[in-house]
Each structure stands twice: as structure tokens, then as C-alpha cells.
Motif scaffolding. Structure first.
Motif, PDB file in Angstrom:
ATOM      1  N   MET A 264     -22.100  19.327  16.332  1.00  0.00           N
ATOM      2  CA  MET A 264     -21.504  19.730  15.050  1.00  0.00           C
ATOM      3  C   MET A 264     -19.982  19.639  15.125  1.00  0.00           C
ATOM      4  SD  MET A 264     -23.808  22.720  13.329  1.00  0.00           S
ATOM      5  CE  MET A 264     -23.570  24.010  14.530  1.00  0.00           C
ATOM      6  N   ARG A 265     -19.426  20.028  16.295  1.00  0.00           N
ATOM      7  CA  ARG A 265     -17.964  19.947  16.426  1.00  0.00           C
ATOM      8  C   ARG A 265     -17.512  18.492  16.340  1.00  0.00           C
ATOM      9  NH1 ARG A 265     -17.556  22.616  20.874  1.00  0.00           N
ATOM     10  NH2 ARG A 265     -17.468  24.613  19.822  1.00  0.00           N
ATOM     11  N   ASP A 266     -18.252  17.605  17.004  1.00  0.00           N
ATOM     12  CA  ASP A 266     -17.903  16.173  16.962  1.00  0.00           C
ATOM     13  C   ASP A 266     -17.973  15.652  15.529  1.00  0.00           C
ATOM     14  OD1 ASP A 266     -17.537  16.094  19.689  1.00  0.00           O
ATOM     15  OD2 ASP A 266     -19.560  15.350  20.129  1.00  0.00           O
ATOM     16  N   LEU A 267     -18.952  16.122  14.768  1.00  0.00           N
ATOM     17  CA  LEU A 267     -19.076  15.674  13.374  1.00  0.00           C
ATOM     18  C   LEU A 267     -17.907  16.166  12.530  1.00  0.00           C
ATOM     19  CD1 LEU A 267     -22.930  16.133  12.980  1.00  0.00           C
ATOM     20  CD2 LEU A 267     -21.694  13.988  12.664  1.00  0.00           C
ATOM     21  N   VAL A 268     -17.485  17.397  12.771  1.00  0.00           N
ATOM     22  CA  VAL A 268     -16.325  17.919  12.028  1.00  0.00           C
ATOM     23  C   VAL A 268     -15.108  17.048  12.315  1.00  0.00           C
ATOM     24  CG1 VAL A 268     -14.708  19.856  11.844  1.00  0.00           C
ATOM     25  CG2 VAL A 268     -17.163  20.295  11.932  1.00  0.00           C
ATOM     26  N   VAL A 269     -14.888  16.741  13.592  1.00  0.00           N
ATOM     27  CA  VAL A 269     -13.711  15.948  13.979  1.00  0.00           C
ATOM     28  C   VAL A 269     -13.783  14.541  13.367  1.00  0.00           C
ATOM     29  CG1 VAL A 269     -12.516  14.908  15.955  1.00  0.00           C
ATOM     30  CG2 VAL A 269     -13.321  17.259  16.087  1.00  0.00           C
ATOM     31  N   ALA A 270     -15.007  14.018  13.231  1.00  0.00           N
ATOM     32  CA  ALA A 270     -15.178  12.678  12.654  1.00  0.00           C
ATOM     33  C   ALA A 270     -15.005  12.683  11.135  1.00  0.00           C
ATOM     34  CB  ALA A 270     -16.547  12.117  13.034  1.00  0.00           C
ATOM     35  N   GLY A 271     -14.897  13.861  10.536  1.00  0.00           N
ATOM     36  CA  GLY A 271     -14.690  13.923   9.090  1.00  0.00           C
ATOM     37  C   GLY A 271     -15.965  14.056   8.282  1.00  0.00           C
ATOM     38  N   CYS A 272     -17.027  14.530   8.923  1.00  0.00           N
ATOM     39  CA  CYS A 272     -18.288  14.719   8.192  1.00  0.00           C
ATOM     40  C   CYS A 272     -18.178  15.962   7.283  1.00  0.00           C
ATOM     41  CB  CYS A 272     -19.419  14.901   9.206  1.00  0.00           C
ATOM     42  SG  CYS A 272     -21.022  15.140   8.457  1.00  0.00           S
ATOM     43  N   ASP A 273     -18.699  15.852   6.083  1.00  0.00           N
ATOM     44  CA  ASP A 273     -18.614  16.960   5.122  1.00  0.00           C
ATOM     45  C   ASP A 273     -19.899  17.773   5.048  1.00  0.00           C
ATOM     46  OD1 ASP A 273     -15.984  16.293   4.112  1.00  0.00           O
ATOM     47  OD2 ASP A 273     -16.937  14.561   3.189  1.00  0.00           O
ATOM     48  N   ILE A 274     -21.029  17.077   4.968  1.00  0.00           N
ATOM     49  CA  ILE A 274     -22.319  17.760   4.759  1.00  0.00           C
ATOM     50  C   ILE A 274     -23.216  17.455   5.963  1.00  0.00           C
ATOM     51  CG2 ILE A 274     -24.343  17.945   3.256  1.00  0.00           C
ATOM     52  CD1 ILE A 274     -22.605  16.794   0.977  1.00  0.00           C
ATOM     53  N   LEU A 275     -23.955  18.456   6.403  1.00  0.00           N
ATOM     54  CA  LEU A 275     -24.871  18.250   7.534  1.00  0.00           C
ATOM     55  C   LEU A 275     -26.226  18.863   7.208  1.00  0.00           C
ATOM     56  CD1 LEU A 275     -25.434  17.446  10.532  1.00  0.00           C
ATOM     57  CD2 LEU A 275     -24.576  19.726  11.168  1.00  0.00           C
ATOM     58  N   THR A 276     -27.277  18.156   7.547  1.00  0.00           N
ATOM     59  CA  THR A 276     -28.620  18.722   7.467  1.00  0.00           C
ATOM     60  C   THR A 276     -29.177  18.822   8.888  1.00  0.00           C
ATOM     61  OG1 THR A 276     -29.452  16.481   7.014  1.00  0.00           O
ATOM     62  CG2 THR A 276     -29.225  17.956   5.134  1.00  0.00           C
ATOM     63  N   ILE A 277     -29.939  19.865   9.145  1.00  0.00           N
ATOM     64  CA  ILE A 277     -30.586  20.041  10.465  1.00  0.00           C
ATOM     65  C   ILE A 277     -32.020  20.494  10.210  1.00  0.00           C
ATOM     66  CG2 ILE A 277     -30.411  21.039  12.775  1.00  0.00           C
ATOM     67  CD1 ILE A 277     -27.608  22.030  12.101  1.00  0.00           C
ATOM     68  N   GLY A 278     -32.972  19.785  10.779  1.00  0.00           N
ATOM     69  CA  GLY A 278     -34.378  20.142  10.588  1.00  0.00           C
ATOM     70  C   GLY A 278     -35.170  20.057  11.886  1.00  0.00           C
ATOM     71  N   GLN A 279     -36.395  20.528  11.833  1.00  0.00           N
ATOM     72  CA  GLN A 279     -37.299  20.526  12.991  1.00  0.00           C
ATOM     73  C   GLN A 279     -37.913  19.141  13.199  1.00  0.00           C
ATOM     74  OE1 GLN A 279     -38.744  23.103  15.254  1.00  0.00           O
ATOM     75  NE2 GLN A 279     -39.465  21.153  16.143  1.00  0.00           N
ATOM     76  N   TYR A 280     -37.923  18.680  14.421  1.00  0.00           N
ATOM     77  CA  TYR A 280     -38.635  17.433  14.739  1.00  0.00           C
ATOM     78  C   TYR A 280     -40.142  17.670  14.678  1.00  0.00           C
ATOM     79  CZ  TYR A 280     -40.743  13.686  17.456  1.00  0.00           C
ATOM     80  OH  TYR A 280     -41.547  12.661  17.856  1.00  0.00           O
TER      81      TYR A 280
END
Ligand code: SF4
Length: 343
Positions: A264-280
């Protein structure tokens, strides 16, 4: 099931060795998101779930309604398919009743093979030039408020299918000027020109999924790269600073909680705005086994942590998928003010 030191599954071998190309999801076989039979594990702990009963939070009652029936008829009439139906997504009723659906473009054969995915890996058919227009017509007839477009990786095409992505966005925009458009393309092998082609067509949301943590990426997504996927999101922000970006992580494939936080930290640094997280959820016994059932409380904690880190909106839960309530995720992120941190 063979397991590696530290309790993580030796899954890629299983997946790649036992999944002959010709047998894997042959044409006309339906894709599915089965809720594998397992037993409830302790919240937040890694448990061996093989052969056990599923936890109660993964039990869903499939419902239907007038909107869903209408949309299905329209799709059949235009010979189109949605991920919602093909994957027998348990959220289909909610999304379709909200007039949100996810289209699959560029065929149903993928040139890559990811350990969690049930899309057929095979030589793709030629691109159908009428597909963008048919999708635009379907979106209009369905009266969609938010159109999500996803597609297979087309490494066989010189532009990775970028021209088709762009044409689909343009035609949907023309037929549905008020609808949100969200695209979820492959990484185009990191090709700036092809990513720019998609962005220049003006999607409201440009998504590219990271899917798993750095340590597991090479084994689970061998044709992708952890850093390359982050670079795709970073590039989107650099080329179009106002572009809303989005990604997805799948939990329960052998990662540790700390590794999800790092991703998640890497995504923030890359400029990601929205994230979804689900169960495999394991599509077939030949796919990567489920490592653990992540408790809803852990998903809620991840969502809080991600938003504290700077993501504009995190949708996390056992049944959350990239396109689950995509329109409302987009609207909520806009209300909160987007983060465009890119470095
Ligand atoms: S690239 Fe996408 S469609 Fe192809 S195998 Fe990976 S997840 Fe599935």
C-alpha cells in the motif's frame, strides 16, 4: 499440499505444471469464482484451509432483480460478455441493480498466465474491429452509470491492444457522455506510447492492478513485474496529473500483513488514488491454493491504514473485487479529494 518453509504454499509449481494449455478453461467453459469449501480460521492468522469449510463471511445469497434480467438480455442480444457473469461474481446483483457492469474486451484468451486467474491462456483470436461499437451500444442500452472495461493481455499485438482500448473509451464516451468510464488494462510491457494512447482517450479512472506483494509477485504474476506495475501507475500520473488511478491487491495468497502494508505504501508513492483489496478464491484445484481466510476486521484495518497513508479511498472486504461498486468508489474518492502523490 506441499508447503515451503514458513508456511507459504509452493503454489506456482502446482499451477504451472498441472495446467496444460489446451485443457485450461477450454472455449465455452464458464469462468467462475467458486467459494471453496473451507472452515473459519482465527482472525488475522495464517491457517491451512485445504479441504475445510468456508468461513461464514464468504457465504452469499445469490439474488436477482429486474435490472439484472434486463441487462442480461441486452448482453446476449449483442453477443457480449461481462466479467460479472463469466466469473459468476457473487456481487452481480448489487452492481447490476446499480447499473454498473464490467465488460471484457480483446477476446477471452490471454497471452499471460497468472496463478490466481481462470482466464484461458492460449493464442488469442484476431481482434474484432466491431467490438468497441458493440460495447458502446450495450452500455447505452443498459443505461449504465459507470462502465468498467477490462481485457486480457495481448502481447501478440504490436500495441498490446492499446488502439482498441482507446477506441472503446471514445465510443462509450460518445454514446454515454454522462457515464463514468473506468479501464483496467494490462501493463503494455511498460510501453509509454501504448499507455499514453489509452490515457489520451480520457477514461475517468485508469486502473492497473498490483495484485500481490513484492515477494510473491515473480511467482504469482510471472509475466508482470512488481516495479513495472507501479511504474504504469506512476506514468499515468506523470502523463496526466489529473488522472484518477486505481489498483487492486488480493489477500490470502501467502502474503504477510506487513507485506500488504508495504505494498500500500508503494502504491501511495506511485500516485495511486483508489485501492481495492479482496479475498483470494481458488478458481480450480489446479490453481494456487488459498493460504488463509482474511477476517473482515483485518480488511477493515487495512482500509483504515491505507487511507491514513494517503490513498483517497480503499474498499476492502472478503468479497471486494476491483470492479465492485466501482462507480461509488470513484465518487467517494472524488468527494474526499484525490491524492496525486506520484514521485
Ligand atoms: S494477465 Fe489478466 S487475464 Fe491474463 S492471466 Fe493475468 S490476470 Fe488473467
Amino acid at each position: 499440499m506441499p508447503r515451503l518453509r514458513g508456511g507459504y504454499p509452493a503454489h506456482p509449481k502446482l499451477h504451472f505444471m498441472l495446467m496444460p494449455e489446451r485443457d485450461h478453461n477450454p472455449r465455452d467453459r464458464r469462468l467462475h469464482l467458486p467459494l471453496v469449501p473451507v472452515q473459519q480460521g482465527r482472525a488475522g492468522t495464517a491457517v491451512d484451509v485445504q479441504g475445510e469449510r468456508k468461513p461464514p463471511w464468504l457465504k452469499v445469497r445469490l439474488r436477482t432483480g429486474p435490472n439484472a434480467t434486463d441487462l442480461k438480455d441486452i448482453m446476449r442480444g449483442l453477443d457480449l460478455h461481462t466479467v460479472c457473469e463469466e466469473a459468476m461474481c457473487p456481487n452481480i446483483h448489487e452492481c447490476w441493480e446499480d447499473r454498473e457492469a464490467t465488460f471484457l474486451i480483446l477476446g477471452d484468451r490471454c497471452t499471460r498466465r497468472c496463478g490466481f486467474c481462470d482466464v484461458m491462456t492460449a493464442k488469442p483470436f484476431p481482434v474484432d474491429p466491431s467490438e468497441p461499437a458493440r460495447i458502446a451500444e450495450a452500455a447505452a442500452r443498459m443505461g449504465l452509470r459507470h462502465v468498467v472495461i477490462t481485457g486480457v493481455a495481448r502481447d501478440d499485438l504490436p500495441d498490446g491492444g492499446a488502439a482498441t482500448w482507446a477506441e472503446t473509451i471514445r465510443l462509450v464516451r460518445r454514446s454515454m457522455p454522462g457515464a463514468g468510464i473506468e479501464v483496467l488494462p494490462s501493463d503494455f510491457k511498460g510501453g509509454e506510447r501504448d499507455i499514453a494512447t489509452v490515457l489520451d482517450a480520457g477514461p475517468d479512472v485508469f486502473a492497473h492492478n498490483l495484485e500481490t506483494v513484492r515477494r510473491l509477485h515473480g511467482r504469482i504474476r510471472p509475466a508482470f513485474g512488481y516495479d513495472r506495475s507501479l511504474d504504469v501507475l506512476r506514468l499515468a500520473k506523470r502523463l496526466h496529473p489529473e488522472q484518477v488511478t486505481k489498483s487492486n491487491l488480493i489477500a490470502g495468497m501467502g502474503e504477510r500483513v506487513q507485506e500488504l502494508t508495504s505494498a500500500m505504501r508503494d502504491l501511495v508513492v506511485a500516485g495511486c488514488d483508489i485501492l481495492t483489496i479482496g479475498q483470494y478464491l481458488q478458481p480450480t484445484p489446479q490453481h494456487l491454493p488459498v493460504d488463509r481466510w482474511v477476517h473482515p476486521d483485518e480488511f477493515a484495518a487495512l482500509a483504515r491504514r491505507g487511507e491514513e497513508m494517503g490513498l483517497a479511498h480503499v474498499e476492502a472486504g472478503p468479497l471486494v473485487r476491483s470492479s465492485y461498486h466501482a462507480g461509488s468508489q470513484f465518487r467517494r474518492a472524488l468527494e474526499r479529494g484525490l491524492v496525486a502523490a506520484g514521485d
